[in-house]
Scaffold this active site. Sequence first.
Site, mmCIF file in Angstrom:
data_model
loop_
_atom_site.group_PDB
_atom_site.id
_atom_site.type_symbol
_atom_site.label_atom_id
_atom_site.label_comp_id
_atom_site.label_asym_id
_atom_site.label_seq_id
_atom_site.Cartn_x
_atom_site.Cartn_y
_atom_site.Cartn_z
ATOM 1 N N GLU A 18 0.804 -1.217 0.000
ATOM 2 C CA GLU A 18 0.000 0.000 0.000
ATOM 3 C C GLU A 18 0.836 1.266 0.000
ATOM 4 O OE1 GLU A 18 -2.976 0.004 3.048
ATOM 5 O OE2 GLU A 18 -3.695 -1.993 2.581
ATOM 6 N N GLU A 43 -5.345 -8.470 0.893
ATOM 7 C CA GLU A 43 -6.028 -8.093 2.136
ATOM 8 C C GLU A 43 -7.485 -7.821 1.823
ATOM 9 O OE1 GLU A 43 -4.505 -4.789 4.440
ATOM 10 O OE2 GLU A 43 -2.439 -5.485 4.184
HETATM 11 O O1 IFM Z 1 -4.167 -2.776 9.204
HETATM 12 C C1 IFM Z 1 -4.114 -2.310 7.896
HETATM 13 C C2 IFM Z 1 -2.960 -2.928 7.146
HETATM 14 O O2 IFM Z 1 -1.734 -2.692 7.780
HETATM 15 C C3 IFM Z 1 -2.872 -2.366 5.756
HETATM 16 N N1 IFM Z 1 -4.145 -2.441 5.083
HETATM 17 C C4 IFM Z 1 -5.306 -1.969 5.779
HETATM 18 C C5 IFM Z 1 -5.387 -2.616 7.155
HETATM 19 C C6 IFM Z 1 -6.638 -2.110 7.900
HETATM 20 O O3 IFM Z 1 -6.568 -0.738 8.054
#
Ligand code: IFM
Length: 459
Positions: A171, A359
């Site tokens: 990210e 994710e």
């Molecule tokens: O916890 C975070 C993660 O580190 C990166 N993506 C989003 C998640 C939730 O905010």
Amino acid sequence: MTDPKTLAERFPGDFLFGVATAAFQIEGASKADGRKPSIWDAFSNMPGRVFGRHNGDVACDHYNRLDDDLDLIAALGVSAYRFSIAWPRVIPEGIGPVNEKGLDFYDRLVDGLKARGIRAFATLYHWDLPLALAGDGGWTARSTAYAFQRYAKTAIARLGDRLDAVATFNEPWCSVWLSHLYGIHAPGERNMDAALHALHVTNLAHGLGVAAIRAERPSLPVGLVLNAHQIYPGSETAADRAAADRAFDFHNGAFFGPAFGGAYPESFMQALGDRMPAIEPGDMETISQTLDWWGLNYYTPMRVAADPAEGAEFPATVPAPPVVDVRTDIGWEVHPPALGDLIRRLNADYTLPDCYITENGACYNMDVEGGAVDDQPRLDYIADHLDVTADLIAEGYPMRGYFAWSLMDNFEWAEGYRMRFGIVHVDYETQVRTVKKSGHWYRQLASRFPKGNHTYDAA
Ligand code: IFM
């Protein structure tokens, strides 16, 4: 569709079901075995930055509970684990001496996964920049890209033989815009010029990292994990639709354009190009090397309207309200169709390789009651997004796997420990882990894979 067996029928036999975490959010042991501080250690100890001034000193104490946590992952029936490697453990000052003890920890982690037949998906950078590099400007300094290249080479030289996939960055939208423009994440800057420098340096570091990884281990699949945004206009007016286009270029195009097309978006360069750092000859070629895969982190859509303020800075948008008021406990709109819309749009705009949803998950803060955690809304959220993923597969998109965020409750950055995303509950007083209802359900689904036509040999 929440019956795991019925849902499982919608996925090919070699679809990868996994769980994901990140080093700073779970490891703790912030001073153990030669680790030095990251920018998040410093940031979380500053007043007013993180809820309750929570920090990563102990977190889930994963560093000291590695074997038990690996057993937990195995018990969830998943075939892959996505974790990140902490740069401040491996090269504690960012440049300079390599810390063998730091690498030893990841050696044990990767060996432990292999011993349990679980694939290892490593991320090199999930936001824990060694604090020492902040003195040189952190991600705003071009030298940090070269420091990252050396760290990538070091980590892969030691671990690459047992990894199944590696991502350079997690990210970069967060470590660039959220960290340097919006001031929410470390280092907490609110400055477009700094953010533009961080953008190009991060993109360059990604490219240099890809080259370093391939030089060490040409057969290791290399990717990049992006939290792309599905952006809807707040209304059908021309002004709001144009705002959504600008937002797409700013939030997605500034990362996808360089990595998958070798150029920053035109509208972006027209508006901000004169404030970008020097783009040196060869930079865009370095950044746009072909990747083996990419990862999508998806949670919620973005809705924007045109910013009515005179002379508003690009992308000149303001938030527009959600269409339906279904939100998780962190306040994020729940809208599964956006995942499908996003994958279709990105594949229309760019030539993309295989995709893993690296994710996806939801924040609900239910506690343990009578030894159990009833988090039905999280279960529904995951099931609904998997349903959309199955639709995408049926349409022919190369969706190869899904990692639930997260294995367990953890340090949720600026929100500290109050926001919980785990499919396993963590009691931070006792470090007791309790598999939630969603975790039991996920096991029933994940443990059916790989099946049938699978190609993975766990040995
Ligand atoms: O916890 C975070 C993660 O580190 C990166 N993506 C989003 C998640 C939730 O905010």
